[in-house]
Write a protein that holds these residues in place. Sequence first.
Motif, PDB file in Angstrom:
ATOM      1  N   VAL A  40       0.848  -1.186   0.000  1.00  0.00           N
ATOM      2  CA  VAL A  40       0.000   0.000   0.000  1.00  0.00           C
ATOM      3  C   VAL A  40       0.883   1.235   0.000  1.00  0.00           C
ATOM      4  CG1 VAL A  40      -0.185   0.207   2.527  1.00  0.00           C
ATOM      5  CG2 VAL A  40      -2.099   0.946   1.092  1.00  0.00           C
ATOM      6  N   ARG A  45       0.989   4.834  -7.983  1.00  0.00           N
ATOM      7  CA  ARG A  45       1.839   4.004  -8.840  1.00  0.00           C
ATOM      8  C   ARG A  45       1.350   4.013 -10.288  1.00  0.00           C
ATOM      9  NH1 ARG A  45       4.699   2.498  -4.535  1.00  0.00           N
ATOM     10  NH2 ARG A  45       3.661   1.583  -2.759  1.00  0.00           N
ATOM     11  N   LEU A 146      -3.114  13.350  -0.614  1.00  0.00           N
ATOM     12  CA  LEU A 146      -2.760  13.267   0.812  1.00  0.00           C
ATOM     13  C   LEU A 146      -3.844  12.604   1.660  1.00  0.00           C
ATOM     14  CD1 LEU A 146      -1.005  16.707   1.430  1.00  0.00           C
ATOM     15  CD2 LEU A 146       0.070  14.449   1.401  1.00  0.00           C
ATOM     16  N   PRO A 149      -2.683   8.867   2.946  1.00  0.00           N
ATOM     17  CA  PRO A 149      -1.747   8.922   4.081  1.00  0.00           C
ATOM     18  C   PRO A 149      -2.391   9.477   5.350  1.00  0.00           C
ATOM     19  CG  PRO A 149      -0.746   9.916   2.132  1.00  0.00           C
ATOM     20  CD  PRO A 149      -2.137   9.522   1.743  1.00  0.00           C
ATOM     21  N   ASN A 153      -2.767   7.211   8.745  1.00  0.00           N
ATOM     22  CA  ASN A 153      -2.145   7.671   9.986  1.00  0.00           C
ATOM     23  C   ASN A 153      -3.169   8.077  11.043  1.00  0.00           C
ATOM     24  OD1 ASN A 153       0.899   7.668   9.791  1.00  0.00           O
ATOM     25  ND2 ASN A 153       0.355   8.567   7.816  1.00  0.00           N
ATOM     26  N   VAL A 162      -4.968  19.379  10.579  1.00  0.00           N
ATOM     27  CA  VAL A 162      -4.301  19.082   9.314  1.00  0.00           C
ATOM     28  C   VAL A 162      -5.304  18.485   8.320  1.00  0.00           C
ATOM     29  CG1 VAL A 162      -2.522  17.700   8.194  1.00  0.00           C
ATOM     30  CG2 VAL A 162      -2.040  18.803  10.390  1.00  0.00           C
ATOM     31  N   MET A 165      -7.525  21.239   7.091  1.00  0.00           N
ATOM     32  CA  MET A 165      -6.880  22.171   6.164  1.00  0.00           C
ATOM     33  C   MET A 165      -6.688  21.537   4.777  1.00  0.00           C
ATOM     34  SD  MET A 165      -3.103  23.875   6.376  1.00  0.00           S
ATOM     35  CE  MET A 165      -3.389  25.439   7.171  1.00  0.00           C
ATOM     36  N   VAL A 166      -6.263  20.275   4.768  1.00  0.00           N
ATOM     37  CA  VAL A 166      -6.059  19.589   3.487  1.00  0.00           C
ATOM     38  C   VAL A 166      -7.393  19.434   2.763  1.00  0.00           C
ATOM     39  CG1 VAL A 166      -5.347  17.410   2.423  1.00  0.00           C
ATOM     40  CG2 VAL A 166      -3.975  18.391   4.256  1.00  0.00           C
ATOM     41  N   GLU A 169      -8.453  22.736   1.280  1.00  0.00           N
ATOM     42  CA  GLU A 169      -7.656  23.079   0.098  1.00  0.00           C
ATOM     43  C   GLU A 169      -8.110  22.283  -1.124  1.00  0.00           C
ATOM     44  OE1 GLU A 169      -3.222  22.934   0.395  1.00  0.00           O
ATOM     45  OE2 GLU A 169      -3.430  21.860  -1.502  1.00  0.00           O
TER      46      GLU A 169
ATOM     47  N   THR B  37      10.563   2.301  -6.017  1.00  0.00           N
ATOM     48  CA  THR B  37       9.368   3.136  -6.188  1.00  0.00           C
ATOM     49  C   THR B  37       8.069   2.336  -6.295  1.00  0.00           C
ATOM     50  OG1 THR B  37       9.835   3.174  -8.558  1.00  0.00           O
ATOM     51  CG2 THR B  37      10.636   5.038  -7.261  1.00  0.00           C
ATOM     52  N   VAL B  40       7.563   1.831  -2.251  1.00  0.00           N
ATOM     53  CA  VAL B  40       7.710   2.948  -1.310  1.00  0.00           C
ATOM     54  C   VAL B  40       6.342   3.238  -0.691  1.00  0.00           C
ATOM     55  CG1 VAL B  40       7.249   4.796  -3.024  1.00  0.00           C
ATOM     56  CG2 VAL B  40       8.798   5.230  -1.096  1.00  0.00           C
ATOM     57  N   PRO B  41       6.195   3.633   0.547  1.00  0.00           N
ATOM     58  CA  PRO B  41       7.226   3.880   1.559  1.00  0.00           C
ATOM     59  C   PRO B  41       7.553   2.623   2.368  1.00  0.00           C
ATOM     60  CG  PRO B  41       5.103   4.522   2.444  1.00  0.00           C
ATOM     61  CD  PRO B  41       4.847   4.001   1.040  1.00  0.00           C
ATOM     62  N   SER B  44       6.479   2.765   7.247  1.00  0.00           N
ATOM     63  CA  SER B  44       5.285   2.367   7.982  1.00  0.00           C
ATOM     64  C   SER B  44       5.131   0.845   8.018  1.00  0.00           C
ATOM     65  CB  SER B  44       4.049   2.982   7.307  1.00  0.00           C
ATOM     66  OG  SER B  44       4.044   2.669   5.921  1.00  0.00           O
ATOM     67  N   PRO B 145       5.288  10.710  10.569  1.00  0.00           N
ATOM     68  CA  PRO B 145       4.835   9.856   9.462  1.00  0.00           C
ATOM     69  C   PRO B 145       4.268  10.589   8.252  1.00  0.00           C
ATOM     70  CG  PRO B 145       3.392   9.638  11.381  1.00  0.00           C
ATOM     71  CD  PRO B 145       4.595  10.400  11.832  1.00  0.00           C
ATOM     72  N   LEU B 146       3.858  11.837   8.402  1.00  0.00           N
ATOM     73  CA  LEU B 146       3.307  12.533   7.226  1.00  0.00           C
ATOM     74  C   LEU B 146       4.383  13.227   6.397  1.00  0.00           C
ATOM     75  CD1 LEU B 146       0.002  14.065   8.660  1.00  0.00           C
ATOM     76  CD2 LEU B 146       0.202  12.222   6.980  1.00  0.00           C
ATOM     77  N   PRO B 149       4.979  11.325   2.789  1.00  0.00           N
ATOM     78  CA  PRO B 149       3.932  11.629   1.800  1.00  0.00           C
ATOM     79  C   PRO B 149       3.953  13.093   1.353  1.00  0.00           C
ATOM     80  CG  PRO B 149       2.986  10.454   3.675  1.00  0.00           C
ATOM     81  CD  PRO B 149       4.433  10.656   3.983  1.00  0.00           C
ATOM     82  N   LEU B 150       4.223  14.012   2.257  1.00  0.00           N
ATOM     83  CA  LEU B 150       4.277  15.422   1.858  1.00  0.00           C
ATOM     84  C   LEU B 150       5.376  15.635   0.824  1.00  0.00           C
ATOM     85  CD1 LEU B 150       3.702  17.220   5.293  1.00  0.00           C
ATOM     86  CD2 LEU B 150       2.259  17.436   3.262  1.00  0.00           C
ATOM     87  N   ASN B 153       4.699  14.170  -2.542  1.00  0.00           N
ATOM     88  CA  ASN B 153       3.699  14.938  -3.281  1.00  0.00           C
ATOM     89  C   ASN B 153       4.144  16.368  -3.574  1.00  0.00           C
ATOM     90  OD1 ASN B 153       1.151  13.296  -3.755  1.00  0.00           O
ATOM     91  ND2 ASN B 153       1.587  12.831  -1.613  1.00  0.00           N
ATOM     92  N   ARG B 155       5.123  18.665  -1.549  1.00  0.00           N
ATOM     93  CA  ARG B 155       4.652  19.661  -0.586  1.00  0.00           C
ATOM     94  C   ARG B 155       5.746  19.911   0.442  1.00  0.00           C
ATOM     95  NH1 ARG B 155      -1.153  20.054  -1.164  1.00  0.00           N
ATOM     96  NH2 ARG B 155      -0.808  21.716   0.332  1.00  0.00           N
ATOM     97  N   LYS B 161       1.232  25.785   3.237  1.00  0.00           N
ATOM     98  CA  LYS B 161       0.595  25.910   4.559  1.00  0.00           C
ATOM     99  C   LYS B 161       0.442  24.551   5.244  1.00  0.00           C
ATOM    100  CE  LYS B 161       0.212  30.303   4.351  1.00  0.00           C
ATOM    101  NZ  LYS B 161       1.370  30.954   5.003  1.00  0.00           N
ATOM    102  N   VAL B 162       0.179  23.512   4.444  1.00  0.00           N
ATOM    103  CA  VAL B 162       0.013  22.180   5.051  1.00  0.00           C
ATOM    104  C   VAL B 162       1.353  21.694   5.601  1.00  0.00           C
ATOM    105  CG1 VAL B 162      -0.588  19.773   4.619  1.00  0.00           C
ATOM    106  CG2 VAL B 162      -1.975  21.604   3.610  1.00  0.00           C
ATOM    107  N   MET B 165       2.136  23.592   8.742  1.00  0.00           N
ATOM    108  CA  MET B 165       1.308  23.206   9.890  1.00  0.00           C
ATOM    109  C   MET B 165       1.737  21.856  10.462  1.00  0.00           C
ATOM    110  SD  MET B 165      -2.771  22.482  10.076  1.00  0.00           S
ATOM    111  CE  MET B 165      -3.455  24.043  10.557  1.00  0.00           C
ATOM    112  N   VAL B 166       2.013  20.895   9.561  1.00  0.00           N
ATOM    113  CA  VAL B 166       2.440  19.567  10.014  1.00  0.00           C
ATOM    114  C   VAL B 166       3.788  19.673  10.725  1.00  0.00           C
ATOM    115  CG1 VAL B 166       3.132  17.261   9.250  1.00  0.00           C
ATOM    116  CG2 VAL B 166       1.109  18.349   8.251  1.00  0.00           C
ATOM    117  N   GLU B 169       3.358  21.149  14.161  1.00  0.00           N
ATOM    118  CA  GLU B 169       2.750  20.187  15.090  1.00  0.00           C
ATOM    119  C   GLU B 169       3.772  19.161  15.576  1.00  0.00           C
ATOM    120  OE1 GLU B 169      -0.962  18.073  13.863  1.00  0.00           O
ATOM    121  OE2 GLU B 169       0.123  16.354  14.663  1.00  0.00           O
TER     122      GLU B 169
END
Lengths: 271, 271
Positions: A40, A45, A146, A149, A153, A162, A165-166, A169, B37, B40-41, B44, B145-146, B149-150, B153, B155, B161-162, B165-166, B169
């Motif tokens: 996962v 992919r 996002l 993920p 999580n 979070v 906010m995501v 957006e 790839t 990935v990831p 986790s 953990p985020l 993915p950020l 992607n 980010r 902003k995301v 914020m992450v 936190e």
Amino acid sequence: MDRRPIGVFDSGLGGLTAVRELSRLLPGEEIIYFGDTGRVPYGSRSRETITKYARQDVAFLRTFDLKAIVIACGTVSTTALEVLAAENPIPVLGVVAPAAEEAAALTRNGKIGLIGTQASIRTGAYERQIARLAPDAAVSALACPLFVPLVENGRFRPGDKVAEMVAAEYLTPLKEAGVDTLVLGCTHYPLLSAVIGDFMGSGVKLVNTGAACARQVARQMEADGTLAGADGPGVRRYFVSDSVDDFSRLASIFLGEDVAGEVAQVDITIY
Amino acid sequence: MDRRPIGVFDSGLGGLTAVRELSRLLPGEEIIYFGDTGRVPYGSRSRETITKYARQDVAFLRTFDLKAIVIACGTVSTTALEVLAAENPIPVLGVVAPAAEEAAALTRNGKIGLIGTQASIRTGAYERQIARLAPDAAVSALACPLFVPLVENGRFRPGDKVAEMVAAEYLTPLKEAGVDTLVLGCTHYPLLSAVIGDFMGSGVKLVNTGAACARQVARQMEADGTLAGADGPGVRRYFVSDSVDDFSRLASIFLGEDVAGEVAQVDITIY
């Protein structure tokens, strides 16, 4: 009557949202679930890799004598349903057609929103199905990479800043487009229903693809006379490709109840 | 002098941050990179699955006649370095020891922060290394953990902003603990350096694990007399387990320059 089990699979645990609805509608059915937790997510992919993984998932499930296979995964349903249906002699059902039917039936203003993984959105599969059923509908589609993920999580409850906010957006263009129906085109997304619903407003109906698929499976089996005809509770067996540690805790979030049934690990790469 | 290539691998593209530093320090070396790839990831997943995947990654790289293998992945370095080093007759180098050395040398107040994937943090590997080098140091470790993915992607830039914020936190407990040194224990995290640095403040030194590892590789090869002794630019070859589509665009972000060299797909499950 057909007492053989139904096979259900997903890239991970999101497909358990379909199992939840299947169990509610058809408590007497035996269900065998496979979640590809060792690989996962699928949604980021390539088409080629998704198809390869999905074929292995189906080959594993077909080591059992099944009466049908449910693809409880938006990414696989949009990317590989035709291939899998053509290669297998039992019914293979995905989430796209049932979700498109529900969306076409629910919309009043003909403006339908669609969210899913990058892989799902790039196929255009949901739009084609909706266009067949509601040629005048306008579909606004966008990828929300996002969301998976965040759900994986545990970040999906209202009050999670979070997640909120995501969601804001991603969903602002759909809100501005005035959609009155939103297809949650990934079986992870129903866990975000409250966050998504709060942002979109109570006038927007959310289509849960896993649940819509489960309802279609129930209708079709009733029509075909292939229900198990048992009162239940039917046996549940769960298989995953990563360790079974933590499975029960995470799975119970998606199932909405404690996991009851065998849980085992499988080496999916040998299929 | 040893003109054989150096093999480098990671769960995805994050390890290219180590290739970037290796190329800068040792432009004459031939480098063969593998990025998993298609799976990935790693961060986790279970220890068992990470070890299995890492063994396949090394087995593929060893189809080339290498002089050393660099594990440019915090998750594999913390989880499977000992196993891989014991199983292979060439040097296998991870990111933990070089990053721990840099952190121990950099801290002034003895308060070191450490961030990484869930798998990395649960091993305690960085803490053990730091405790050996700086027994009086206090290490505050936490999983983020985020962040992967950020980064995957796109980010990771200041103003996102995301991402901001992450980061706020996750990092607030480390800021409150008064750390003056922060180990970015995952090779994806250097892309978030600006966001992380802005939040932590200019008094906090960030340790880039991929770069620290590359510097140790360079020092060790110089000491051992195994540098290629060429002026460069050395050949670069890149292999991935998912489609090569989009590889060059994404890889250039991590490399900080355009990809120059062969790019090919490999079926990693056969190794």
